[in-house]
Scaffold this active site. Structure first.
Site, mmCIF file in Angstrom:
data_model
loop_
_atom_site.group_PDB
_atom_site.id
_atom_site.type_symbol
_atom_site.label_atom_id
_atom_site.label_comp_id
_atom_site.label_asym_id
_atom_site.label_seq_id
_atom_site.Cartn_x
_atom_site.Cartn_y
_atom_site.Cartn_z
ATOM 1 C CD1 TRP A 188 -2.629 1.791 0.442
ATOM 2 C CD2 TRP A 188 -1.289 2.510 2.088
ATOM 3 N NE1 TRP A 188 -2.958 3.101 0.706
ATOM 4 C CE2 TRP A 188 -2.154 3.568 1.705
ATOM 5 C CE3 TRP A 188 -0.348 2.739 3.091
ATOM 6 C CZ2 TRP A 188 -2.108 4.829 2.306
ATOM 7 C CZ3 TRP A 188 -0.293 3.996 3.696
ATOM 8 C CH2 TRP A 188 -1.175 5.025 3.304
ATOM 9 C CD GLU A 229 -4.545 -1.574 2.014
ATOM 10 O OE1 GLU A 229 -3.384 -1.853 2.383
ATOM 11 O OE2 GLU A 229 -5.435 -1.192 2.800
ATOM 12 C CE LYS A 231 -6.460 5.908 2.387
ATOM 13 N NZ LYS A 231 -5.608 5.835 3.563
ATOM 14 C CG ASP A 262 -8.643 -0.844 4.405
ATOM 15 O OD1 ASP A 262 -9.713 -0.432 4.901
ATOM 16 O OD2 ASP A 262 -7.561 -0.790 5.011
ATOM 17 C CG HIS A 265 -8.714 1.899 1.803
ATOM 18 N ND1 HIS A 265 -7.469 1.492 1.402
ATOM 19 C CD2 HIS A 265 -8.570 2.295 3.084
ATOM 20 C CE1 HIS A 265 -6.610 1.628 2.388
ATOM 21 N NE2 HIS A 265 -7.254 2.109 3.429
ATOM 22 C CG HIS A 289 -6.077 -4.405 5.025
ATOM 23 N ND1 HIS A 289 -5.170 -3.384 4.935
ATOM 24 C CD2 HIS A 289 -5.346 -5.553 5.095
ATOM 25 C CE1 HIS A 289 -3.937 -3.886 4.924
ATOM 26 N NE2 HIS A 289 -4.023 -5.199 5.015
ATOM 27 C CG ASP A 297 -8.874 4.785 5.595
ATOM 28 O OD1 ASP A 297 -9.325 3.735 6.060
ATOM 29 O OD2 ASP A 297 -7.675 4.938 5.284
ATOM 30 C CG ASP A 299 -7.665 2.730 9.543
ATOM 31 O OD1 ASP A 299 -7.777 1.601 9.038
ATOM 32 O OD2 ASP A 299 -7.201 3.707 8.928
ATOM 33 C CG ASP A 329 -5.454 -1.448 8.178
ATOM 34 O OD1 ASP A 329 -4.849 -0.977 9.167
ATOM 35 O OD2 ASP A 329 -5.357 -0.951 7.034
HETATM 36 C C1 RNT Z 1 -3.790 2.770 4.710
HETATM 37 C C2 RNT Z 1 -3.925 1.314 4.463
HETATM 38 C C3 RNT Z 1 -2.822 0.461 5.000
HETATM 39 C C4 RNT Z 1 -2.372 0.888 6.385
HETATM 40 C C5 RNT Z 1 -1.356 -0.041 7.012
HETATM 41 C C6 RNT Z 1 -0.726 0.549 8.227
HETATM 42 O O1 RNT Z 1 -4.896 3.483 4.374
HETATM 43 O O2 RNT Z 1 -5.150 0.867 4.939
HETATM 44 O O3 RNT Z 1 -3.210 -0.864 4.973
HETATM 45 O O4 RNT Z 1 -3.436 1.032 7.256
HETATM 46 O O5 RNT Z 1 -0.432 -0.398 6.070
HETATM 47 ZN ZN ZN Z 2 -5.482 -1.268 4.895
#
Ligand code: RNT
Ligand code: ZN
Length: 422
Positions: A188, A229, A231, A262, A265, A289, A297, A299, A329
């Site tokens: 990523w 990955e 986004k 993810d 994302h 993720h 995003d 998290d 994640d």
């Molecule tokens: C970032 C991505 C990625 C990170 C990690 C820390 O938006 O989701 O996966 O969260 O690599």
């Molecule tokens: Zn991620």
């Protein structure tokens, strides 16, 4: 396993009968659940800090909160992860970032990383009987400060990051060889821009070329499996992200890499659960993720919410368990970090269990008969079936705390261990 408490057993037997009346064997389901490993992200334990020295978190991701007890050393982080593993049923994996290398006080550039800097992690993983996954770290570094890495216009900077990714694939290969299961190595990058670019195409061309060069080193998928990955935006990359969903979907299909989706994302009304079956029509494998976006995003810790259940239902209904790597994640520094892992992982497992308990074939038959009334009625009824009793029984038989009993253990750990970290 200690003997099963009477009440727990009675509840389980009642659940067994109910699910049994739909042809679902709860013992079989639990045997299957036990085989599903989830990759826990190391970065929840230290707010995505890593061990390269004091480095500000950049790349458009952000940790908020200052709950005491953040792991400051590899030893502390490993102890915390061990605690989390004790409270989560089943056997799982650990997902490391390159920034968690143990450099023993030396200054080692990311393009010079070698397996030896991860020796302690591997030895520890062997002791724990777990496997490792990996991620090159393209953020929190002076050479990513202007927002570009693999797609950088400056050949030297781009090459630095290409070499970093190549080094990481060799580290992944080492993990796979040492631990006997392939390491999922996920790329990523934060590349993108705050404002509208004039040229969206050139950085994507450069990213494609960089990825081609990275993957040109032949490394056996028996040891290292590559994922990419995508986004939609980040902080500071609101208008343009080079590695968008279309970009990586195209890249993964053409180059047969794993695609990482993810859950945080995409646009707020877009869901990963509806992408799984499309992506797996054209790809061999997916990496998930599992995360929770709140407005962006962000998290947040994964909840047992509709989307988590929908994701797990898709994997189970589509028979995609063998084609999906499940990783977590999220990073929350406003609550106890061990608790964050436990809550998120146990939720992912609960959602998997609930999906596995569904009489999918019967529902599919109703759908084919166009009996949508029964389909809806039953799906709604199954929501209040006693899957919680099956979960409790599973936790007990796996020797981990039943229901909220894990919380007292985390509180105790906070007292004896985390509170010392001041
Ligand atoms: C970032 C991505 C990625 C990170 C990690 C820390 O938006 O989701 O996966 O969260 O690599
Ligand atoms: Zn991620």
């Amino acid at each position: 396993m200690s003997s099963v408490p009477k009440k727990l057993e009675q509840d389980y037997i009642r659940a067994q009968e109910l699910y049994g009346s739909w042809g679902v064997d709860t013992d079989e389901v639990l045997a299957q659940l036990k085989t599903i490993s989830i990759s826990l992200h190391c970065w929840q334990g230290d707010d995505v800090g890593g061990f390269e020295g004091e480095q500000e978190l950049t790349g458009g991701i952000q940790v908020t909160g200052n709950y005491p007890g953040r792991a400051r050393t590899p030893q502390e982080l490993r102890t915390d992860i061990e605690k989390a593993f004790e409270l989560i049923p089943g056997s799982h994996r650990l997902n490391l970032h390159a920034s968690y290398a143990e450099l023993e006080g030396k200054k080692v550039e990311r393009n010079e990383l070698t397996p030896k800097y991860f020796k302690n992690w591997v030895e520890w993983a062997k002791q724990q009987g777990i496997a490792l996954d990996f991620n090159p770290t393209f953020f929190s570094h002076p050479l990513s400060d202007d927002g570009f890495t693999l797609s950088h216009w400056n050949r030297e900077i781009q090459q630095f990051w290409i070499d970093h990714a190549k080094a990481c694939r060799r580290i992944g290969e080492y993990f796979g060889k040492e631990l006997g299961t392939p390491c999922v190595n996920n790329i990523w990058i934060p590349d993108g821009s705050k404002d509208i670019p004039v040229d969206r195409f050139a950085p994507r061309q450069r990213l494609k070329e960089a990825l081609d060069e990275i993957l040109s080193d032949s490394i056996s998928p028996e040891y290292n499996v590559d994922a990419v990955e995508s986004k939609l935006f980040g902080i500071g990359s609101e208008s343009y992200v080079v590695g968008s969903h279309e970009f990586y979907l195209g890249y993964a299909v053409r180059n047969n890499t794993v695609l990482c989706l993810d859950a945080g994302h995409f646009h707020p009304t877009e869901v990963v659960s509806n992408k799984i079956s499309s992506a797996l029509t054209f790809l061999d494998k997916l990496l998930l993720h599992v995360s929770r976006p709140v407005r962006w995003d962000s998290d947040h810790v994964v909840l047992f919410d509709d989307e988590l259940q929908a994701i797990m239902e898709e994997i189970v209904r589509g028979a995609f368990l063998d084609r999906t790597y499940i990783a977590l994640d999220f990073f929350d520094a406003s609550i106890n970090r061990v608790a964050a892992w436990v809550i998120g992982t146990r939720n992912a497992q609960k959602a998997l269990l609930k999906a596995l308990l569904e009489p999918t074939e019967k529902l599919r038959a109703l759908e084919l008969e166009k009996d949508y009334t029964s389909r809806l009625a039953l799906l709604e009824e199954f929501k209040t079936y006693p899957w919680g009793a099956v979960w409790d029984y599973y936790c007990h038989t796996q020797d981990v705390p039943v229901r909220e009993a894990w919380l007292a253990e985390v509180k105790q750990y906070e007292k004896t261990e985390l509170s010392k970290r001041v």
